[in-house]
Scaffold this motif. Sequence first.
Motif, PDB file in Angstrom:
ATOM      1  N   MET A 115       0.823  -1.209   0.000  1.00  0.00           N
ATOM      2  CA  MET A 115       0.000   0.000   0.000  1.00  0.00           C
ATOM      3  C   MET A 115       0.858   1.260   0.000  1.00  0.00           C
ATOM      4  O   MET A 115       0.491   2.266  -0.616  1.00  0.00           O
ATOM      5  CB  MET A 115      -0.946  -0.005   1.209  1.00  0.00           C
ATOM      6  N   GLN A 116       2.009   1.232   0.655  1.00  0.00           N
ATOM      7  CA  GLN A 116       2.897   2.390   0.643  1.00  0.00           C
ATOM      8  C   GLN A 116       3.432   2.654  -0.756  1.00  0.00           C
ATOM      9  O   GLN A 116       3.514   3.799  -1.196  1.00  0.00           O
ATOM     10  CB  GLN A 116       4.054   2.190   1.633  1.00  0.00           C
ATOM     11  N   VAL A 117       3.787   1.589  -1.477  1.00  0.00           N
ATOM     12  CA  VAL A 117       4.265   1.759  -2.852  1.00  0.00           C
ATOM     13  C   VAL A 117       3.130   2.265  -3.739  1.00  0.00           C
ATOM     14  O   VAL A 117       3.329   3.166  -4.565  1.00  0.00           O
ATOM     15  CB  VAL A 117       4.864   0.437  -3.390  1.00  0.00           C
ATOM     16  N   MET A 118       1.929   1.727  -3.567  1.00  0.00           N
ATOM     17  CA  MET A 118       0.794   2.199  -4.359  1.00  0.00           C
ATOM     18  C   MET A 118       0.497   3.669  -4.073  1.00  0.00           C
ATOM     19  O   MET A 118       0.200   4.440  -4.984  1.00  0.00           O
ATOM     20  CB  MET A 118      -0.440   1.334  -4.081  1.00  0.00           C
ATOM     21  N   ASP A 119       0.600   4.066  -2.807  1.00  0.00           N
ATOM     22  CA  ASP A 119       0.386   5.461  -2.437  1.00  0.00           C
ATOM     23  C   ASP A 119       1.459   6.351  -3.050  1.00  0.00           C
ATOM     24  O   ASP A 119       1.169   7.451  -3.539  1.00  0.00           O
ATOM     25  CB  ASP A 119       0.384   5.594  -0.914  1.00  0.00           C
ATOM     26  N   LEU A 120       2.698   5.891  -3.069  1.00  0.00           N
ATOM     27  CA  LEU A 120       3.790   6.640  -3.687  1.00  0.00           C
ATOM     28  C   LEU A 120       3.528   6.855  -5.174  1.00  0.00           C
ATOM     29  O   LEU A 120       3.708   7.957  -5.701  1.00  0.00           O
ATOM     30  CB  LEU A 120       5.107   5.888  -3.465  1.00  0.00           C
ATOM     31  N   LEU A 121       3.054   5.815  -5.847  1.00  0.00           N
ATOM     32  CA  LEU A 121       2.758   5.928  -7.281  1.00  0.00           C
ATOM     33  C   LEU A 121       1.571   6.849  -7.526  1.00  0.00           C
ATOM     34  O   LEU A 121       1.559   7.621  -8.491  1.00  0.00           O
ATOM     35  CB  LEU A 121       2.489   4.543  -7.873  1.00  0.00           C
ATOM     36  N   GLN A 122       0.573   6.777  -6.656  1.00  0.00           N
ATOM     37  CA  GLN A 122      -0.599   7.637  -6.821  1.00  0.00           C
ATOM     38  C   GLN A 122      -0.220   9.105  -6.623  1.00  0.00           C
ATOM     39  O   GLN A 122      -0.651   9.966  -7.379  1.00  0.00           O
ATOM     40  CB  GLN A 122      -1.691   7.234  -5.838  1.00  0.00           C
ATOM     41  N   ARG A 123       0.592   9.390  -5.619  1.00  0.00           N
ATOM     42  CA  ARG A 123       1.019  10.767  -5.393  1.00  0.00           C
ATOM     43  C   ARG A 123       1.910  11.269  -6.530  1.00  0.00           C
ATOM     44  O   ARG A 123       1.969  12.459  -6.793  1.00  0.00           O
ATOM     45  CB  ARG A 123       1.745  10.901  -4.055  1.00  0.00           C
ATOM     46  N   GLY A 124       2.600  10.358  -7.205  1.00  0.00           N
ATOM     47  CA  GLY A 124       3.449  10.730  -8.338  1.00  0.00           C
ATOM     48  C   GLY A 124       2.702  10.778  -9.656  1.00  0.00           C
ATOM     49  O   GLY A 124       3.314  10.940 -10.706  1.00  0.00           O
ATOM     50  N   ASN A 125       1.371  10.605  -9.637  1.00  0.00           N
ATOM     51  CA  ASN A 125       0.518  10.637 -10.834  1.00  0.00           C
ATOM     52  C   ASN A 125       0.928   9.597 -11.881  1.00  0.00           C
ATOM     53  O   ASN A 125       0.937   9.873 -13.078  1.00  0.00           O
ATOM     54  CB  ASN A 125       0.508  12.038 -11.467  1.00  0.00           C
ATOM     55  N   ILE A 126       1.266   8.406 -11.423  1.00  0.00           N
ATOM     56  CA  ILE A 126       1.572   7.309 -12.333  1.00  0.00           C
ATOM     57  C   ILE A 126       0.252   6.668 -12.741  1.00  0.00           C
ATOM     58  O   ILE A 126      -0.570   6.316 -11.908  1.00  0.00           O
ATOM     59  CB  ILE A 126       2.497   6.268 -11.661  1.00  0.00           C
ATOM     60  N   ARG A 127       0.052   6.525 -14.052  1.00  0.00           N
ATOM     61  CA  ARG A 127      -1.195   5.964 -14.576  1.00  0.00           C
ATOM     62  C   ARG A 127      -1.044   4.469 -14.818  1.00  0.00           C
ATOM     63  O   ARG A 127       0.051   3.953 -14.918  1.00  0.00           O
ATOM     64  CB  ARG A 127      -1.557   6.659 -15.887  1.00  0.00           C
ATOM     65  N   LYS A 128      -2.190   3.816 -14.937  1.00  0.00           N
ATOM     66  CA  LYS A 128      -2.277   2.390 -15.289  1.00  0.00           C
ATOM     67  C   LYS A 128      -1.490   1.513 -14.318  1.00  0.00           C
ATOM     68  O   LYS A 128      -0.591   0.784 -14.706  1.00  0.00           O
ATOM     69  CB  LYS A 128      -1.802   2.162 -16.714  1.00  0.00           C
ATOM     70  N   VAL A 129      -1.848   1.580 -13.053  1.00  0.00           N
ATOM     71  CA  VAL A 129      -1.200   0.774 -12.020  1.00  0.00           C
ATOM     72  C   VAL A 129      -2.088  -0.411 -11.681  1.00  0.00           C
ATOM     73  O   VAL A 129      -3.296  -0.263 -11.514  1.00  0.00           O
ATOM     74  CB  VAL A 129      -0.922   1.611 -10.756  1.00  0.00           C
ATOM     75  N   GLY A 130      -1.503  -1.578 -11.595  1.00  0.00           N
ATOM     76  CA  GLY A 130      -2.255  -2.778 -11.242  1.00  0.00           C
ATOM     77  C   GLY A 130      -1.432  -3.671 -10.348  1.00  0.00           C
ATOM     78  O   GLY A 130      -0.265  -3.393 -10.059  1.00  0.00           O
TER      79      GLY A 130
END
Length: 138
Positions: A115-130
């Motif tokens: 969840m921390q990595v997913m949150d990091l990607l979301q805050r960095g505006n990374i698209r298409k995460v699965g």
Amino acid sequence: MRQRRLMNQINVVPYIDVMLVLLIIFMVAAPMLPTATVDLPSVARANQAAVPPLEINIRSASSITLRDRNAADGGSDKPVPRDELVQRLKDAQAQNPEQGVVIAANKNIRYDEVMQVMDLLQRGNIRKVGLLVRQADN
């Protein structure tokens, strides 16, 4: 004078008449209603990713690797610090906007790390995460 006896039964005939009229109305109106069709996807028509996604592997709380299957070296795992992860993903998606990102984690890793990595990607505006899912061995 003779006293009237109270009738303690309900007369259901009017209720039956109303129900039959409603039944006839619904029988006449039902064929006039538009029918809805649902187009469900099938396995044969499932879209395959045109570009293999970038794969983030979380092996421990401090060990994150990044695999790019499009790379010239064939997609070997390269260790990446957390603070550089978002920038590398942005650079890769700038070169190929259709490329997605999947997160894979060892089964012994706490869900909080993922969840921390997913949150990091979301805050960095990374698209298409699965999330990468592996089939269970039978």
